[in-house]
Scaffold this active site. Structure first.
Site, short mmCIF file in Angstrom:
data_model
loop_
_atom_site.label_atom_id
_atom_site.label_comp_id
_atom_site.label_asym_id
_atom_site.label_seq_id
_atom_site.Cartn_x
_atom_site.Cartn_y
_atom_site.Cartn_z
N CYS A 43 10.00 -4.28 2.61
CA CYS A 43 8.75 -4.94 2.22
C CYS A 43 8.56 -6.27 2.94
O CYS A 43 7.51 -6.52 3.53
CB CYS A 43 8.73 -5.17 0.71
N LYS A 51 2.64 -6.23 7.30
CA LYS A 51 1.51 -5.31 7.41
C LYS A 51 0.24 -5.94 6.86
O LYS A 51 -0.83 -5.86 7.46
CB LYS A 51 1.83 -4.02 6.66
N GLY A 176 0.11 11.18 11.89
CA GLY A 176 0.31 11.19 10.44
C GLY A 176 -0.99 10.94 9.71
O GLY A 176 -1.98 10.50 10.30
N GLY A 178 -0.75 9.80 6.09
CA GLY A 178 -0.46 9.09 4.84
C GLY A 178 -0.96 7.66 4.90
O GLY A 178 -1.63 7.24 5.84
N GLU A 183 -3.15 2.82 7.54
CA GLU A 183 -3.12 1.36 7.65
C GLU A 183 -2.80 0.92 9.07
O GLU A 183 -3.42 -0.01 9.60
CB GLU A 183 -2.11 0.79 6.65
N ARG A 200 -2.25 16.75 10.77
CA ARG A 200 -2.25 18.20 10.67
C ARG A 200 -3.12 18.74 9.53
O ARG A 200 -3.43 19.93 9.49
CB ARG A 200 -0.82 18.69 10.48
N HIS A 437 -21.63 -10.77 -13.35
CA HIS A 437 -22.65 -10.42 -12.35
C HIS A 437 -22.93 -11.62 -11.44
O HIS A 437 -22.97 -12.75 -11.93
CB HIS A 437 -23.93 -10.00 -13.06
#
Length: 466
Positions: A43, A51, A176, A178, A183, A200, A437
């Site tokens: 992490c 990331k 990929g 996922g 990301e 895929r 709001h």
């Protein structure tokens, strides 16, 4: 028998560090910890933190473009400087690693910066040959990215490598579908790399709500990513400084870099687990019970190495609960059934908690509330991007079973939704909340009429309005 430690932790990631710090600092246990790389684990060093900072960087250009819709004519001029950003990122990771190390030191944990493996149920062996004994051993080594088993796979990068690149590739293939693939494709495209995403399947994010998967897939294309579904590489070959990718359909293309985001696996190889009698699952994960205890009573495991819910906050909660249970005489389990998560794509994130519409249909009946709209901020600047919010409600009990948000800062919103859902809130409870709001989140408490009902036969009566 006298042990060197009350607890020895293998792994200096979020789960292991939390367990060690609580056991030593709050309960006075004698704790040792071994980490073979950098303190902080996936992490902090090569995952969530860098990331997210890179996501921020990748959004800056789009934010500058948006600002011109608000009259800032000179905003956003110039180009992205990877070297400057990367140096600052490294300094931030150094700072965070230092904070993790200081926390352990202040708690009295003895740290060994080297690889450790099990020798037996109460003994660990360090890379330097030293053997140390402990009454309890906690395995918290996490997982590692995997490359697909195709010829030339070693020519491809893994997600860890993005944080150490000397320069960004001009053209890159991300393999990929996922959340890591989505990301990282978002980051690379946003920072200036021409990005192709090959997956895929027929839509990204398998396992997420199907409606939301379609929105994320389309957004990836909208931001300029070349999304190629039902596509898979068959081999990689070196071509000068570049890589030629041969696809399963017989076509081939050249890329400056190929990045595999094709899944992760528990990092258990070579740890001596099987020799010590620890039972492993099909993917190499450590099989544990509800108390995070393995098949060997003195050996526990938390985090991604158990392949339960592979998220940092879950590992932290598991590590803390382990320490409370074993050293604090405060038995505590972790409920893995209701865990919020977010996928940090841009400009809209996807955040989710609870069941998907497809899962609800299987257990129904359930009412599906959906709001789709163009957010005020981006609409005014000229964007056609739509936000979508969905609530899934048990038609019989009125309990909110799932929430899915596709929009700006969706991750921030889902955190707040997790609180009432964890308390068993009903749709009526959501309706009773007065909206703030103008906000995006007000849509969560203003949806009154279900869009559809699932999990019942077509001959059943239609859902009634709330």
């Amino acid at each position: 028998m006298k042990f060197d430690y009350d607890l020895f932790v293998i792994g200096g990631g979020s789960g292991g560090v939390r367990a060690a710090r609580i056991a030593a600092g709050e309960y006075g246990a004698r704790v040792g910890l071994a980490e073979e790389s950098r303190m902080g684990g996936t992490c902090v060093i090569r995952g969530c933190v860098p990331k997210k900072l890179m996501i921020f960087a990748s959004q800056a250009g789009a934010a500058a473009t948006e600002s011109r819709g608000y009259g800032w004519q000179s905003a956003g001029e110039g180009s992205f400087d990877w070297t400057s950003f990367h140096g600052k990122l490294e300094r931030e990771l150094d700072r965070l690693e230092g904070a993790y190390s200081s926390g352990l030191s202040n708690a009295g944990v003895e740290v060994h910066m080297q690889r450790a493996r099990l020798h037996d149920a109460h003994t660990v062996e360090l890379a330097d040959g030293q053997r140390l004994t402990a009454k309890h051993i906690l395995i918290a080594v996490g997982g590692r990215p995997q490359r697909p088993d195709i010829p030339g796979k070693e020519l491809g990068l893994i997600s860890d490598d993005l944080f150490t690149l000397d320069r960004l590739p001009g053209r890159v293939l991300v393999v990929g579908g996922g959340f890591i693939a989505c990301e990282f494709a978002t980051i690379l495209q946003g920072l200036g790399s021409a990005t192709v995403l090959a997956y895929r399947g027929d839509a990204v994010l398998r396992g997420f709500d199907d409606e939301m998967r379609r929105h994320v897939t389309e957004q990836l294309r909208t931001v300029g990513i070349d999304v190629r579904l039902n596509t898979n590489p068959a081999r990689l070959d070196r071509e000068g400084a570049a890589v030629r990718v041969g696809f399963e359909d017989g076509s081939s293309e050249v890329f400056d870099a190929v990045m595999f985001a094709t899944g992760r696996a528990p990092y258990t190889k070579g740890l001596g687990l099987e020799e010590a009698g620890v039972r492993l699952g099909r993917k190499g994960e450590i099989v544990v019970d509800e108390w995070s205890q393995s098949s060997v009573p003195s050996i526990y495991a938390v985090g991604d190495v158990t392949d339960r819910v592979n998220l940092t906050p879950v590992a932290i909660r598991e590590g803390h609960s382990f320490a409370d249970t074993v050293f604090g005489a405060r038995p505590r389990k972790v409920d893995h059934r209701l865990v919020a998560s977010a996928v940090y794509t841009r400009p809209h994130e996807l955040a989710t908690i609870g069941v998907t519409e497809e899962e609800a249909a299987a257990i129904g009946p359930a009412d599906i509330y959906v709001a789709s709209f163009r957010p005020m901020r981006s609409l005014f600047a000229g964007s056609d991007a739509r936000a979508v919010m969905k609530l899934i409600v048990d038609a019989e009990t009125d309990r909110v079973l799932g929430c899915h948000i596709f929009g700006p800062e969706a991750g921030e919103m889902i955190q707040m939704v997790a609180v009432p859902m964890g308390m068993g809130a009903t749709k009526a409870d959501f309706d009773a909340a007065i909206a703030v709001h103008p906000t995006l989140a007000e849509e969560l408490v203003t949806m009154r009429k279900p869009s559809r009902r699932v999990g019942v036969e077509k001959t059943d009566k239609p859902a009634a309005s709330a």
